[in-house]
Motif scaffolding. Sequence first.
Motif, mmCIF file in Angstrom:
data_model
loop_
_atom_site.group_PDB
_atom_site.id
_atom_site.type_symbol
_atom_site.label_atom_id
_atom_site.label_comp_id
_atom_site.label_asym_id
_atom_site.label_seq_id
_atom_site.Cartn_x
_atom_site.Cartn_y
_atom_site.Cartn_z
ATOM 1 N N LEU A 1 0.835 -1.203 0.000
ATOM 2 C CA LEU A 1 0.000 0.000 0.000
ATOM 3 C C LEU A 1 0.868 1.251 0.000
ATOM 4 O O LEU A 1 0.544 2.248 -0.655
ATOM 5 C CB LEU A 1 -0.931 0.008 1.222
ATOM 6 C CG LEU A 1 -2.055 -1.025 1.203
ATOM 7 C CD1 LEU A 1 -2.891 -0.911 2.472
ATOM 8 C CD2 LEU A 1 -2.946 -0.837 -0.019
ATOM 9 N N ASN A 2 1.972 1.191 0.731
ATOM 10 C CA ASN A 2 2.858 2.357 0.760
ATOM 11 C C ASN A 2 3.481 2.598 -0.616
ATOM 12 O O ASN A 2 3.687 3.749 -1.012
ATOM 13 C CB ASN A 2 3.936 2.178 1.825
ATOM 14 C CG ASN A 2 4.599 3.493 2.187
ATOM 15 O OD1 ASN A 2 3.929 4.524 2.295
ATOM 16 N ND2 ASN A 2 5.912 3.485 2.344
ATOM 17 N N ASP A 3 3.757 1.521 -1.329
ATOM 18 C CA ASP A 3 4.295 1.686 -2.688
ATOM 19 C C ASP A 3 3.279 2.379 -3.588
ATOM 20 O O ASP A 3 3.636 3.249 -4.394
ATOM 21 C CB ASP A 3 4.682 0.323 -3.275
ATOM 22 C CG ASP A 3 5.909 -0.271 -2.579
ATOM 23 O OD1 ASP A 3 6.645 0.502 -1.909
ATOM 24 O OD2 ASP A 3 6.132 -1.493 -2.686
ATOM 25 N N VAL A 4 2.002 1.995 -3.458
ATOM 26 C CA VAL A 4 0.938 2.657 -4.229
ATOM 27 C C VAL A 4 0.925 4.145 -3.911
ATOM 28 O O VAL A 4 0.894 5.000 -4.798
ATOM 29 C CB VAL A 4 -0.442 2.030 -3.892
ATOM 30 C CG1 VAL A 4 -1.578 2.871 -4.461
ATOM 31 C CG2 VAL A 4 -0.517 0.591 -4.398
ATOM 32 N N CYS A 5 0.969 4.441 -2.620
ATOM 33 C CA CYS A 5 0.923 5.831 -2.160
ATOM 34 C C CYS A 5 2.095 6.636 -2.712
ATOM 35 O O CYS A 5 1.917 7.744 -3.231
ATOM 36 C CB CYS A 5 0.933 5.842 -0.633
ATOM 37 S SG CYS A 5 1.053 7.485 0.072
ATOM 38 N N LYS A 6 3.296 6.056 -2.612
ATOM 39 C CA LYS A 6 4.491 6.779 -3.045
ATOM 40 C C LYS A 6 4.446 7.073 -4.547
ATOM 41 O O LYS A 6 4.864 8.143 -4.995
ATOM 42 C CB LYS A 6 5.758 5.975 -2.707
ATOM 43 C CG LYS A 6 6.252 6.256 -1.298
ATOM 44 C CD LYS A 6 7.146 5.197 -0.728
ATOM 45 C CE LYS A 6 8.531 5.165 -1.325
ATOM 46 N NZ LYS A 6 9.366 4.150 -0.628
ATOM 47 N N ARG A 7 3.923 6.117 -5.314
ATOM 48 C CA ARG A 7 3.841 6.313 -6.760
ATOM 49 C C ARG A 7 2.947 7.523 -7.076
ATOM 50 O O ARG A 7 3.319 8.405 -7.852
ATOM 51 C CB ARG A 7 3.300 5.047 -7.428
ATOM 52 C CG ARG A 7 3.751 4.879 -8.876
ATOM 53 C CD ARG A 7 3.350 3.511 -9.422
ATOM 54 N NE ARG A 7 3.684 2.420 -8.519
ATOM 55 C CZ ARG A 7 2.815 1.492 -8.092
ATOM 56 N NH1 ARG A 7 1.555 1.542 -8.481
ATOM 57 N NH2 ARG A 7 3.208 0.521 -7.296
#
Length: 411
Positions: free
Chosen positions: A306-312
């Motif tokens: 989820l954090n990867d989604v957010c960072k993108r």
Amino acid sequence: MGFPEHRKKLYETLPDNSLVFAHAGVPLHTNEDHYYDFEVNSQFFYLTGLEREKMCLAAAKVNGKTAETLFIEPADPARERWTGKMPTKEEASAVSGVEDVRPTEELGGWISRYMGRFRIEHVYFDLYRCQESDLPDYSALCAEGFRRKYPAAVLHDLRAACVPLREVKDEEEIERVRRAVGITRQGLDAVLRTLSPGMKEYQAQAEFESACRRLGAVRMAFNTIAGAGRNGCMMHYETNRDEARDGQLLLMDLGAKYKNYCSDITRTFPVNGRYTPRQREIYNLVLSANRAVAEAARPGITLKDLNDVCKRVLAEGLIRLGLIGDEKDVGKYYMHSVSHSIGIDCHDACFAGDVLQPGWIISDEPGLYIDEEETGIRIEDDLLITQDGCEVLSRDIPKDPDEIEQIMNSR
Ligand SMILES: [Mn+2]
């Protein structure tokens, strides 16, 4: 269902020839005759539903059979005269579902009996340590004493045994978090009704907390964060002494706690009732990350996913706004992580890397912190993971900028 079920599940996971000691804890001394507000040990609470100090749940799993006893302080009329009524055996039993309730002074005999007569190999205490520099918790001190007396027993961490169970909330737990979120919504309504230039950060905090207490939340999930302007750029700012001024944003990260279950919500309001075009630009970027995370949240993935989604999403937006030139610089304006588990604790017990399952409750909290513009924006919702996605428990708390402006300007 409920707390007896938590114990049953724990006992099923334990190896044979085990003892469990879940201590409620003791009030911590500050100075003279003053003590910190008592907060019960989370493992003890999870297993009993009781919030009272100086209790101990002791359980034995021996030869495939389990037995449990709750040890409590006997009521003392002289003390009750000063500090109020103490729970009786019957009351403690009714809340916890533990049938055998005894006075604390019998705990030593209970231990001697099991350690003397049975082949006890595993002994569980809450041995969690957050930081190396922390003072030992009460449960760790009890474990130390036990180890001195019975050096052959292997000590295990009760928290680690409880974490996989605590990660997945049951109906009663979900209901309590729902209530906590509902109370928080009304607390934020009170802020939206009153926020205006000149208000102190602690006054916005007071509006929120007094509404929560009126609605049955006797304590907050954590210290309320109310940061205006530059203060909103500090993730855990809780000084709350400054004035919220015209043209600034007020970031409030807060949550009511209901029957010992947390909510954890962040909203960022314009102090004068209108976002500037620039504030709105950044706000909408954070909001799109918040929505992308809720869209992605489902069983089978991890909090890191989820954090990867957010960072993108944030990185793409920051490039578009000209704030960074390369995706990898997103950390200049976004320094935390987008999600944590929520439950008895605001940052609830979970193991990094565990995959989400239906029944997890997690936060969804992207933020951007732009010191040079004195602009800190975070938007945080609480998500319940369902069979095929998630339910946004805080969907009724306004976060659309038009809706927030409309509410603030129609009062
Ligand atoms: Mn949070």
